[in-house]
Design a protein around this motif. Sequence first.
Motif, PDB file in Angstrom:
ATOM      1  N   GLU A   1     -12.662  -3.671   5.140  1.00 52.38           N
ATOM      2  CA  GLU A   1     -12.859  -4.025   3.743  1.00 52.38           C
ATOM      3  C   GLU A   1     -14.351  -4.077   3.456  1.00 52.38           C
ATOM      4  O   GLU A   1     -15.129  -4.572   4.258  1.00 52.38           O
TER       5      GLU A   1
ATOM      6  N   LYS B   1     -17.723  -5.266   1.446  1.00 52.67           N
ATOM      7  CA  LYS B   1     -18.208  -6.491   0.797  1.00 52.67           C
ATOM      8  C   LYS B   1     -19.054  -6.183  -0.435  1.00 52.67           C
ATOM      9  O   LYS B   1     -19.255  -7.041  -1.282  1.00 52.67           O
TER      10      LYS B   1
ATOM     11  N   GLN C   1     -11.237   2.656  -3.504  1.00 56.14           N
ATOM     12  CA  GLN C   1     -11.100   1.415  -4.261  1.00 56.14           C
ATOM     13  C   GLN C   1      -9.709   1.314  -4.876  1.00 56.14           C
ATOM     14  O   GLN C   1      -9.188   2.277  -5.456  1.00 56.14           O
TER      15      GLN C   1
ATOM     16  N   ARG D   1     -18.456  -3.899  -2.850  1.00 55.61           N
ATOM     17  CA  ARG D   1     -17.737  -3.405  -4.026  1.00 55.61           C
ATOM     18  C   ARG D   1     -16.332  -4.001  -4.012  1.00 55.61           C
ATOM     19  O   ARG D   1     -15.626  -3.894  -3.013  1.00 55.61           O
ATOM     20  N   LYS D   2     -15.909  -4.569  -5.113  1.00 55.52           N
ATOM     21  CA  LYS D   2     -14.602  -5.233  -5.191  1.00 55.52           C
ATOM     22  C   LYS D   2     -13.451  -4.279  -4.887  1.00 55.52           C
ATOM     23  O   LYS D   2     -13.459  -3.130  -5.324  1.00 55.52           O
ATOM     24  N   PHE D   3     -12.483  -4.792  -4.146  1.00 57.78           N
ATOM     25  CA  PHE D   3     -11.221  -4.104  -3.871  1.00 57.78           C
ATOM     26  C   PHE D   3     -11.408  -2.752  -3.200  1.00 57.78           C
ATOM     27  O   PHE D   3     -10.633  -1.825  -3.402  1.00 57.78           O
TER      28      PHE D   3
ATOM     29  N   ASP E   1      -6.766  -3.886  -7.472  1.00 62.35           N
ATOM     30  CA  ASP E   1      -6.873  -5.327  -7.267  1.00 62.35           C
ATOM     31  C   ASP E   1      -6.745  -5.657  -5.780  1.00 62.35           C
ATOM     32  O   ASP E   1      -6.508  -4.764  -4.953  1.00 62.35           O
ATOM     33  N   GLN E   2      -6.924  -6.914  -5.440  1.00 61.86           N
ATOM     34  CA  GLN E   2      -6.899  -7.347  -4.042  1.00 61.86           C
ATOM     35  C   GLN E   2      -5.547  -7.086  -3.384  1.00 61.86           C
ATOM     36  O   GLN E   2      -5.476  -6.637  -2.237  1.00 61.86           O
TER      37      GLN E   2
END
Length: 174
Positions: A97, A99, A136, A101-103, A139-140
């Motif tokens: 994962e 860190k 990407q 950039r989101k998702f 969402d999570q």
Amino acid sequence: MNNGINDGGDLPADLLINAYHSIKNVPFEIPEDDSMDFTITFYNPDKRGYLVKEGGKHKSWKKRYFVLTDNCLYYFVKESDAEPKGIVPLENLKVIECKDRKFTFEIKSEEKFIKAAKTDSGGRMVSGNHECYRIQAKDQEEMTAWVESIRKSISKDPFYSQMQARKKNAMCKQ
């Protein structure tokens, strides 16, 4: 005596003779390549859906349709495409994962480049040259599901670790 085929019993002679003649008289043919091959491959995937992928050469982010099946990650420009834009065999890779950039997650190799293929501008399949794939999710929850599914699909070649160790030893001796 034909042991092991039918729990140690003998097979009838006429069955063996007919099988022999069938093999001898019917020529072996390799099936022709047709576009249905990909349709069959993608019939029951482990996972599929739209994600956003970072380009390898140009670092722009583009929406792609991904299909995870048979230890490979395929991506298409759109879901209705007959052939993939790229193929990533999931062998000896890792998924982490990101860190920054989101998702977002990365698929990486211990080698400099990931062994992969992509379609060039002329429509031919060529070797990819990604050091990693950055992908990407929306969402999570979706990212976690993809990461877990890809991790389950990664295969390990038992000789890969041995080759890596030998390469490292050879580099250290130089």
